[in-house]
Design a protein around this motif. Structure first.
Motif, PDB file in Angstrom:
ATOM      1  N   MET A  56       0.925  -1.468   0.074  1.00 30.81           N
ATOM      2  CA  MET A  56      -0.138   0.517  -0.015  1.00 30.81           C
ATOM      3  C   MET A  56       0.978   0.866   0.446  1.00 30.81           C
ATOM      4  O   MET A  56       1.924   1.148   0.826  1.00 30.81           O
ATOM      5  CB  MET A  56      -0.683  -0.573   1.084  1.00 30.81           C
ATOM      6  CG  MET A  56      -2.019  -1.356   1.218  1.00 30.81           C
ATOM      7  SD  MET A  56      -3.034  -0.986   2.599  1.00 30.81           S
ATOM      8  CE  MET A  56      -4.028   0.281   2.160  1.00 30.81           C
ATOM      9  N   LEU A  57       0.553   2.427  -0.762  1.00 29.67           N
ATOM     10  CA  LEU A  57       1.519   3.134  -1.080  1.00 29.67           C
ATOM     11  C   LEU A  57       0.366   5.137  -0.647  1.00 29.67           C
ATOM     12  O   LEU A  57      -0.336   4.633  -1.329  1.00 29.67           O
ATOM     13  CB  LEU A  57       2.648   3.359  -2.848  1.00 29.67           C
ATOM     14  CG  LEU A  57       3.123   1.770  -2.610  1.00 29.67           C
ATOM     15  CD1 LEU A  57       3.387   3.013  -4.463  1.00 29.67           C
ATOM     16  CD2 LEU A  57       4.372   2.206  -1.745  1.00 29.67           C
ATOM     17  N   ILE A  58       1.175   5.692  -0.424  1.00 29.48           N
ATOM     18  CA  ILE A  58       0.702   7.049  -0.604  1.00 29.48           C
ATOM     19  C   ILE A  58       1.317   7.969  -1.025  1.00 29.48           C
ATOM     20  O   ILE A  58       2.686   8.038  -1.104  1.00 29.48           O
ATOM     21  CB  ILE A  58       0.588   7.803   1.358  1.00 29.48           C
ATOM     22  CG1 ILE A  58      -0.419   8.248   1.032  1.00 29.48           C
ATOM     23  CG2 ILE A  58       1.849   7.263   1.407  1.00 29.48           C
ATOM     24  CD1 ILE A  58      -1.153   8.581   2.870  1.00 29.48           C
ATOM     25  N   GLY A  70      -3.150   0.820  -3.466  1.00 31.78           N
ATOM     26  CA  GLY A  70      -2.014  -0.919  -2.944  1.00 31.78           C
ATOM     27  C   GLY A  70      -2.449  -1.742  -4.109  1.00 31.78           C
ATOM     28  O   GLY A  70      -3.560  -2.179  -5.462  1.00 31.78           O
ATOM     29  N   LEU A  71      -2.089  -2.919  -3.457  1.00 39.34           N
ATOM     30  CA  LEU A  71      -1.891  -3.978  -4.227  1.00 39.34           C
ATOM     31  C   LEU A  71      -2.100  -4.893  -3.576  1.00 39.34           C
ATOM     32  O   LEU A  71      -1.533  -5.072  -2.246  1.00 39.34           O
ATOM     33  CB  LEU A  71      -0.564  -4.781  -4.921  1.00 39.34           C
ATOM     34  CG  LEU A  71      -0.416  -3.758  -6.803  1.00 39.34           C
ATOM     35  CD1 LEU A  71       1.205  -4.268  -7.135  1.00 39.34           C
ATOM     36  CD2 LEU A  71      -0.832  -4.585  -7.484  1.00 39.34           C
ATOM     37  N   HIS A  72      -3.367  -5.865  -3.258  1.00 35.98           N
ATOM     38  CA  HIS A  72      -4.102  -6.456  -2.294  1.00 35.98           C
ATOM     39  C   HIS A  72      -4.400  -8.267  -2.428  1.00 35.98           C
ATOM     40  O   HIS A  72      -4.571  -8.095  -4.050  1.00 35.98           O
ATOM     41  CB  HIS A  72      -5.222  -6.017  -1.955  1.00 35.98           C
ATOM     42  CG  HIS A  72      -4.757  -4.839  -1.237  1.00 35.98           C
ATOM     43  ND1 HIS A  72      -4.014  -4.375  -0.615  1.00 35.98           N
ATOM     44  CD2 HIS A  72      -5.630  -3.754  -2.485  1.00 35.98           C
ATOM     45  CE1 HIS A  72      -4.365  -3.280  -0.547  1.00 35.98           C
ATOM     46  NE2 HIS A  72      -5.617  -2.392  -1.500  1.00 35.98           N
ATOM     47  N   PRO A  73      -3.712  -9.169  -2.334  1.00 36.30           N
ATOM     48  CA  PRO A  73      -3.806 -10.847  -2.693  1.00 36.30           C
ATOM     49  C   PRO A  73      -5.598 -10.767  -2.873  1.00 36.30           C
ATOM     50  O   PRO A  73      -6.048 -10.405  -2.424  1.00 36.30           O
ATOM     51  CB  PRO A  73      -3.158 -11.559  -1.602  1.00 36.30           C
ATOM     52  CG  PRO A  73      -2.365 -10.991  -1.081  1.00 36.30           C
ATOM     53  CD  PRO A  73      -3.118  -9.459  -1.184  1.00 36.30           C
ATOM     54  N   VAL A  74      -5.980 -11.605  -3.649  1.00 31.48           N
ATOM     55  CA  VAL A  74      -6.781 -11.491  -4.412  1.00 31.48           C
ATOM     56  C   VAL A  74      -7.981 -12.763  -3.183  1.00 31.48           C
ATOM     57  O   VAL A  74      -9.134 -12.505  -3.108  1.00 31.48           O
ATOM     58  CB  VAL A  74      -7.312 -12.337  -5.627  1.00 31.48           C
ATOM     59  CG1 VAL A  74      -6.631 -11.469  -6.922  1.00 31.48           C
ATOM     60  CG2 VAL A  74      -6.707 -13.784  -5.771  1.00 31.48           C
ATOM     61  N   ILE A  88      -7.210   2.088  -5.990  1.00 32.67           N
ATOM     62  CA  ILE A  88      -6.280   3.642  -6.681  1.00 32.67           C
ATOM     63  C   ILE A  88      -6.946   4.026  -6.330  1.00 32.67           C
ATOM     64  O   ILE A  88      -8.522   4.165  -7.225  1.00 32.67           O
ATOM     65  CB  ILE A  88      -4.778   3.545  -7.538  1.00 32.67           C
ATOM     66  CG1 ILE A  88      -4.513   5.097  -7.547  1.00 32.67           C
ATOM     67  CG2 ILE A  88      -6.587   3.726  -9.092  1.00 32.67           C
ATOM     68  CD1 ILE A  88      -3.505   4.538  -8.437  1.00 32.67           C
ATOM     69  N   SER A  89      -6.495   5.405  -5.361  1.00 31.36           N
ATOM     70  CA  SER A  89      -7.797   7.054  -5.523  1.00 31.36           C
ATOM     71  C   SER A  89      -6.703   7.927  -5.720  1.00 31.36           C
ATOM     72  O   SER A  89      -5.475   8.301  -4.898  1.00 31.36           O
ATOM     73  CB  SER A  89      -8.340   7.047  -4.346  1.00 31.36           C
ATOM     74  OG  SER A  89      -7.959   7.308  -3.138  1.00 31.36           O
ATOM     75  N   LEU A 107       3.114   0.607  -8.574  1.00 34.40           N
ATOM     76  CA  LEU A 107       3.220  -0.760  -8.261  1.00 34.40           C
ATOM     77  C   LEU A 107       2.932  -1.829  -9.644  1.00 34.40           C
ATOM     78  O   LEU A 107       3.478  -2.916  -9.143  1.00 34.40           O
ATOM     79  CB  LEU A 107       0.956  -0.680  -7.795  1.00 34.40           C
ATOM     80  CG  LEU A 107       0.869   0.074  -7.340  1.00 34.40           C
ATOM     81  CD1 LEU A 107      -0.928   0.448  -7.140  1.00 34.40           C
ATOM     82  CD2 LEU A 107       1.321   0.323  -5.485  1.00 34.40           C
ATOM     83  N   LEU A 108       2.956  -1.772 -10.645  1.00 36.90           N
ATOM     84  CA  LEU A 108       3.643  -2.012 -11.979  1.00 36.90           C
ATOM     85  C   LEU A 108       5.258  -2.878 -11.760  1.00 36.90           C
ATOM     86  O   LEU A 108       5.465  -4.198 -11.763  1.00 36.90           O
ATOM     87  CB  LEU A 108       3.051  -1.927 -12.830  1.00 36.90           C
ATOM     88  CG  LEU A 108       1.443  -1.558 -13.032  1.00 36.90           C
ATOM     89  CD1 LEU A 108       0.747  -1.119 -14.667  1.00 36.90           C
ATOM     90  CD2 LEU A 108       0.598  -2.950 -13.145  1.00 36.90           C
TER      91      LEU A 108
END
Length: 175
Positions: A56-58, A70-74, A88-89, A107-108
């Motif tokens: 998770m980034l800010i 953020g990237l979160h496990p599915v 993302i927001s 993130l990528l």
């Protein structure tokens, strides 16, 4: 005005709740109004599961948060370990200024070069053209339309399911 990206910290709970509760932000997300600071404190204070690739980034500009992603496990399933969900927001005052692009690129890079992620998934409201264009610029493609997927402002709305596969599979380097 320099843009800085960093990991979200437990002390960012109020900032996260404030950003996600913005009346110009939350209708475009699968969030509810009146974000709860205490829930964010709990979420950000919980130690990550060992080995979890979650990130998770800010985004901050001049010391003020202007976006997060953020990237979160599915899920916990072993056979879906290669996939993550993206969220993302961007604050309304920072839209169109490269914040979303910077968060997506970070993130990528993390997913492609460090976290062993093959597939990144997301859902976006069908009428959020700004977000859809951002995702397409970063290699996401529509995979389908989910009818009446989420309630937004009293109406059930469709979302577009999008995904991106790793653009180049990791290789084994031989000496």
């Amino acid at each position: 005005m320099t843009l800085t990206l960093r990991r979200v910290r437990p002390s960012d709970a109020a900032v996260m709740a404030e950003q996600l509760a913005d009346p110009d932000v939350f209708p475009g997300l699968l969030q509810l109004p009146y974000a709860n600071v205490e829930l964010w404190q709990q979420r950000l204070s919980t130690p990550p599961v060992p080995g979890s690739p979650e990130l998770m980034l800010i985004a901050e500009r001049d010391g003020h948060a202007v976006g997060n992603a953020g990237l979160h496990p599915v899920g916990p399933q072993l056979r879906r370990r290669h996939a993550m969900m993206l969220g993302i927001s961007v604050s309304p005052s920072a839209r169109g200024q490269g914040v979303g692009n910077a968060l997506m690129a970070a993130l990528l890079d993390y997913a492609d070069n460090w976290a062993q992620v093959l597939r990144i998934e997301l859902n976006v409201f069908h009428d959020n053209q700004r977000a859809i264009r951002l995702y397409e610029r970063h290699g996401f493609a529509p995979e389908g339309r989910l009818k009446a997927y989420a309630l937004r402002n009293g109406a059930f709305e469709d979302v577009i399911a999008m995904a991106r596969l790793h653009p180049r599979q990791p290789v084994v380097r031989a000496d």
